[in-house]
Scaffold this active site. Sequence first.
Site, PDB file in Angstrom:
ATOM      1  N   ASP A 128      -8.062   2.921 -25.511  1.00  0.00           N
ATOM      2  CA  ASP A 128      -8.791   2.732 -24.149  1.00  0.00           C
ATOM      3  C   ASP A 128      -8.559   4.151 -23.222  1.00  0.00           C
ATOM      4  OD1 ASP A 128      -9.692   0.255 -24.215  1.00  0.00           O
ATOM      5  OD2 ASP A 128      -8.094  -0.774 -23.555  1.00  0.00           O
ATOM      6  N   ARG A 148      -1.867  -7.415 -20.864  1.00  0.00           N
ATOM      7  CA  ARG A 148      -2.726  -6.895 -22.110  1.00  0.00           C
ATOM      8  C   ARG A 148      -1.928  -6.176 -23.152  1.00  0.00           C
ATOM      9  NH1 ARG A 148      -5.583  -2.466 -21.572  1.00  0.00           N
ATOM     10  NH2 ARG A 148      -7.556  -2.993 -22.708  1.00  0.00           N
ATOM     11  N   GLU A 155       0.482  -8.552   8.671  1.00  0.00           N
ATOM     12  CA  GLU A 155       0.643  -7.120   8.981  1.00  0.00           C
ATOM     13  C   GLU A 155       1.524  -6.539   7.959  1.00  0.00           C
ATOM     14  OE1 GLU A 155      -0.447  -4.451  10.847  1.00  0.00           O
ATOM     15  OE2 GLU A 155      -2.205  -5.987  10.841  1.00  0.00           O
ATOM     16  N   PRO A 191       0.886  -1.283   0.026  1.00  0.00           N
ATOM     17  CA  PRO A 191       0.088   0.004  -0.123  1.00  0.00           C
ATOM     18  C   PRO A 191       0.989   1.246  -0.005  1.00  0.00           C
ATOM     19  CG  PRO A 191      -0.654  -1.502   1.597  1.00  0.00           C
ATOM     20  CD  PRO A 191       0.500  -2.284   1.158  1.00  0.00           C
TER      21      PRO A 191
HETATM   22  N1  SAM Z   1       0.140  -3.316   7.503  1.00  0.00           N
HETATM   23  C1  SAM Z   1       0.091  -3.018   6.153  1.00  0.00           C
HETATM   24  C2  SAM Z   1       0.040  -1.419   6.109  1.00  0.00           C
HETATM   25  O1  SAM Z   1      -0.522  -0.697   6.861  1.00  0.00           O
HETATM   26  O2  SAM Z   1       0.514  -1.044   4.938  1.00  0.00           O
HETATM   27  C3  SAM Z   1      -1.089  -3.678   5.404  1.00  0.00           C
HETATM   28  C4  SAM Z   1      -0.665  -4.985   5.241  1.00  0.00           C
HETATM   29  S1  SAM Z   1      -1.689  -5.896   4.249  1.00  0.00           S
HETATM   30  C5  SAM Z   1      -2.955  -6.488   5.249  1.00  0.00           C
HETATM   31  C6  SAM Z   1      -0.930  -7.454   3.670  1.00  0.00           C
HETATM   32  C7  SAM Z   1      -0.352  -7.454   2.288  1.00  0.00           C
HETATM   33  O3  SAM Z   1      -1.125  -7.270   1.282  1.00  0.00           O
HETATM   34  C8  SAM Z   1       0.631  -6.021   2.087  1.00  0.00           C
HETATM   35  O4  SAM Z   1       1.958  -6.532   2.439  1.00  0.00           O
HETATM   36  C9  SAM Z   1       0.784  -6.069   0.625  1.00  0.00           C
HETATM   37  O5  SAM Z   1       1.474  -7.229  -0.248  1.00  0.00           O
HETATM   38  C10 SAM Z   1      -0.835  -6.639   0.159  1.00  0.00           C
HETATM   39  N2  SAM Z   1      -1.730  -5.214   0.036  1.00  0.00           N
HETATM   40  C11 SAM Z   1      -2.477  -4.816   0.702  1.00  0.00           C
HETATM   41  N3  SAM Z   1      -3.234  -3.649   0.243  1.00  0.00           N
HETATM   42  C12 SAM Z   1      -2.580  -3.240  -0.959  1.00  0.00           C
HETATM   43  C13 SAM Z   1      -2.749  -2.347  -1.838  1.00  0.00           C
HETATM   44  N4  SAM Z   1      -3.670  -1.258  -2.035  1.00  0.00           N
HETATM   45  N5  SAM Z   1      -1.579  -2.493  -2.959  1.00  0.00           N
HETATM   46  C14 SAM Z   1      -0.737  -3.348  -3.106  1.00  0.00           C
HETATM   47  N6  SAM Z   1      -0.611  -4.258  -2.008  1.00  0.00           N
HETATM   48  C15 SAM Z   1      -1.606  -4.242  -0.903  1.00  0.00           C
END
Ligand code: SAM
Length: 240
Positions: free
Chosen positions: A164, A150, A113, A86
């Site tokens: 697109d 794609r 986490e 994220p």
């Molecule tokens: N504790 C982390 C934080 O607050 O940034 C979030 C961890 S999330 C529950 C678990 C995993 O989901 C992350 O390590 C990532 O690989 C993936 N993930 C969750 N949301 C994402 C997003 N918006 N974009 C990319 N990967 C995401």
Amino acid sequence: MRIDVVTLFPELVAGPLGTSIIGRAAQAGTVEYRVHDLREHGLGRHRSVDDYPYGGGAGMVMRPEPLFDALEPLRAAGAHVVLLDPAGERLTDALARELATIPHLALVCGRYEGIDERIRTLVDREVSIGDYVLTGGELPALVLLDAVVRLVPGVIAEASHKGDSFASGLLEHPQYTRPERFRDLEVPPVLLSGNHGEVDRWRRRESLRRTLERRPDLLDEAPLDDADRRVLEELRSGEA
Ligand code: SAM
């Protein structure tokens, strides 16, 4: 192109990789997918891949050893390693186009986490699919993979993705197919006219209209000519 996916849930990514355009790209040999089960690099009898966070707090953190074991050979094979996170750079059409030119990608899916911070030393780039948090990186990895594959030459006709949304800097114009009349809803007559010049002008106008209404921010960067600017003036003044 080759794409490796490193995940604790290989079954979650397997289905989409064998389906529709993404699956056909593999059958045709244009793209090769390899899915790696991180659990195979887990520690001890229980193949453990996570542990409590130093300093305390809720949830578990992915340990570095299994990910280092999985990623080091991929880096040695020349992979560009992308961590789904994220906190990463936001996935856009421009980023998907850039990634589509890289011959070998390795997509790393986090869970729990998150990951031990030291794993980032093996990562070339971090990508987020938006400002929200999912339970794991598998769906983000599939979103990225789909957006990239794609665009790989030979996967779909270039003409299909050139117009697109975002590719041209604008949102795409409305689309219609048969029947000409459905209930009381009609296809715009210009699309039935057979006049290609008129159809192109109508599509451009509707593309500008939709972008102005829904994503006016895109107009700041979109390549526009004088005719586009005149149409936008008309649309803004309510003349069209
Ligand atoms: N504790 C982390 C934080 O607050 O940034 C979030 C961890 S999330 C529950 C678990 C995993 O989901 C992350 O390590 C990532 O690989 C993936 N993930 C969750 N949301 C994402 C997003 N918006 N974009 C990319 N990967 C995401």
